[in-house]
Design an enzyme around this catalytic site. Structure first.
Site, PDB file in Angstrom:
ATOM      1  N   ASN A   1      56.789  34.820  36.125  1.00 52.23           N
ATOM      2  CA  ASN A   1      55.516  35.078  35.237  1.00 52.23           C
ATOM      3  C   ASN A   1      55.714  36.215  34.472  1.00 52.23           C
ATOM      4  OD1 ASN A   1      53.080  35.044  34.141  1.00 52.23           O
ATOM      5  ND2 ASN A   1      51.933  35.082  36.194  1.00 52.23           N
TER       6      ASN A   1
ATOM      7  N   LYS B   1      53.754  37.234  32.429  1.00 54.12           N
ATOM      8  CA  LYS B   1      52.380  37.900  32.172  1.00 54.12           C
ATOM      9  C   LYS B   1      52.386  38.579  30.720  1.00 54.12           C
ATOM     10  CE  LYS B   1      51.804  38.723  37.030  1.00 54.12           C
ATOM     11  NZ  LYS B   1      50.995  39.332  38.015  1.00 54.12           N
TER      12      LYS B   1
ATOM     13  N   HIS C   1      45.934  31.324  37.589  1.00 53.91           N
ATOM     14  CA  HIS C   1      46.372  32.559  38.151  1.00 53.91           C
ATOM     15  C   HIS C   1      45.181  33.452  38.580  1.00 53.91           C
ATOM     16  CE1 HIS C   1      48.354  36.368  38.602  1.00 53.91           C
ATOM     17  NE2 HIS C   1      49.381  35.409  38.694  1.00 53.91           N
TER      18      HIS C   1
ATOM     19  N   GLU D   1      44.766  36.460  37.892  1.00 55.00           N
ATOM     20  CA  GLU D   1      44.307  37.322  36.842  1.00 55.00           C
ATOM     21  C   GLU D   1      43.484  36.458  35.926  1.00 55.00           C
ATOM     22  OE1 GLU D   1      48.304  38.570  35.918  1.00 55.00           O
ATOM     23  OE2 GLU D   1      48.281  39.532  37.953  1.00 55.00           O
TER      24      GLU D   1
ATOM     25  N   GLU E   1      48.990  32.797  46.086  1.00 64.25           N
ATOM     26  CA  GLU E   1      49.542  34.144  45.634  1.00 64.25           C
ATOM     27  C   GLU E   1      48.334  35.105  46.251  1.00 64.25           C
ATOM     28  OE1 GLU E   1      52.264  34.585  41.724  1.00 64.25           O
ATOM     29  OE2 GLU E   1      49.938  34.308  41.453  1.00 64.25           O
TER      30      GLU E   1
ATOM     31  N   GLY F   1      51.684  42.551  42.409  1.00 60.69           N
ATOM     32  CA  GLY F   1      51.791  43.964  41.574  1.00 60.69           C
ATOM     33  C   GLY F   1      51.570  45.188  42.430  1.00 60.69           C
TER      34      GLY F   1
ATOM     35  N   SER G   1      54.566  40.552  44.761  1.00 61.01           N
ATOM     36  CA  SER G   1      55.514  41.602  44.982  1.00 61.01           C
ATOM     37  C   SER G   1      56.878  41.002  45.836  1.00 61.01           C
ATOM     38  CB  SER G   1      55.027  42.827  45.944  1.00 61.01           C
ATOM     39  OG  SER G   1      53.848  43.320  45.395  1.00 61.01           O
TER      40      SER G   1
HETATM   41  P1  13P Z   1      54.267  40.351  41.005  1.00 59.90           P
HETATM   42  O1  13P Z   1      55.444  39.785  41.511  1.00 59.90           O
HETATM   43  O2  13P Z   1      54.321  41.451  40.258  1.00 59.90           O
HETATM   44  O3  13P Z   1      53.635  40.954  42.296  1.00 59.90           O
HETATM   45  O4  13P Z   1      53.307  39.357  40.490  1.00 59.90           O
HETATM   46  C1  13P Z   1      53.077  38.187  41.228  1.00 59.90           C
HETATM   47  C2  13P Z   1      52.374  37.094  40.309  1.00 59.90           C
HETATM   48  O5  13P Z   1      51.146  37.304  40.011  1.00 59.90           O
HETATM   49  C3  13P Z   1      53.208  36.243  39.742  1.00 59.90           C
HETATM   50  O6  13P Z   1      52.235  35.036  39.240  1.00 59.90           O
END
Ligand code: 13P
Length: 252
Positions: free
Chosen positions: A9, A11, A97, A99, A169, A175, A215
């Site tokens: 992803n 982003k 997601h 976010e 997640e 992150g 992560s």
């Molecule tokens: P990270 O791997 O950067 O923690 O992000 C995970 C994520 O949100 C994947 O959709």
């Protein structure tokens, strides 16, 4: 047998040229070095979809949008519909997601519309769920995730449910560099599979791929993917470096 899947992803990262370079690097490494039994997906910005589809071997690497509109078409300035995504050659769409839930107010109601349109257009939804830190600290993450699923994908008919991929997640691990332990991941993945079994039966539960996100990196992928209910990962930061992404793909 259910599929092992590693999906990146990206982003809101990479401009178009950087995205094409990254996709090409991943394509080359996957062709040469990735385990054949792992499905690889790249979740890229809308602007990159067509070019990334053209830059990879789509027989080997699936391309995903990171969102789609809740409406089929019409006067919705700035939106990108599921059929537009499909027309680029992408075959997956990440939905729900954390976010998007947190920063763009995506509710279960909105997600249900997006899920329906994604499925109607033949896209495979990668449906995300997961709890915030305070929920984990109160140790009620199972209830929280169960509610997310009950309000959305558990409302689908079984034939549609079978088409999707789930990504668990934990928000506190996204992150942050803080990964769920292998035990924490296994425990909640097993719980998710158990409630799928209650809802759709054991056979459907056994066939559903449940990915871990938060992560994940080459250094912890083996430990995470070593769990019997962790079927791969949804990878943020580490998907932006082709070598790291490959390391995770080869983490089974
Ligand atoms: P990270 O791997 O950067 O923690 O992000 C995970 C994520 O949100 C994947 O959709």
């Amino acid at each position: 047998m259910r599929k092992k899947i590693v999906a990146g992803n990206w982003k809101c990262n990479t401009n178009l040229q950087e995205g094409i370079e990254l996709a090409k690097s991943v394509n080359e490494l996957v062709a040469k070095k990735a385990a054949d039994d792992v499905v690889v997906v790249l979740g890229v910005p809308f602007t990159h979809l067509t070019n990334v589809v053209e830059s990879v071997n789509t027989e080997r690497i699936g391309v995903a949008a990171q969102n789609c509109a809740a409406e089929a078409d019409g006067a919705f300035t700035g939106e990108v519909s599921a059929s537009m995504v499909k027309s680029t050659g992408a075959t997956y769409v990440i939905l729900g997601h954390s976010e998007r839930r947190e920063y763009y107010g995506e509710t279960s109601e909105v997600l249900n519309k997006k899920l329906a349109l994604a499925l109607e257009n033949g896209l495979t939804p990668i449906y995300c769920c997961g709890e915030p830190l305070e929920v984990r600290e109160a140790d009620v993450q199972n209830d929280y995730v169960k509610k997310q699923l009950e309000e959305t994908i558990f409302k689908l008919p079984e034939s549609d449910f079978r088409k999707l991929v789930i990504a668990y997640e934990p928000i506190w691990a996204i992150g942050t560099g803080k990964t769920a332990t292998a035990g924490q991941a296994q425990e909640i993945h097993e719980f998710i599979r158990s409630i799928i079994a209650e809802k759709f039966g054991k056979e459907v539960a056994e066939e559903t791929s449940i990915l871990y996100g938060g992560s994940a990196k080459p250094g912890n992928a083996k430990e995470l993917f070593g769990n019997k209910d962790v079927d791969g990962g949804l990878i943020g930061g580490a998907a932006l470096k082709a070598e790291d992404f490959l390391g995770i793909i080869n983490g089974f």
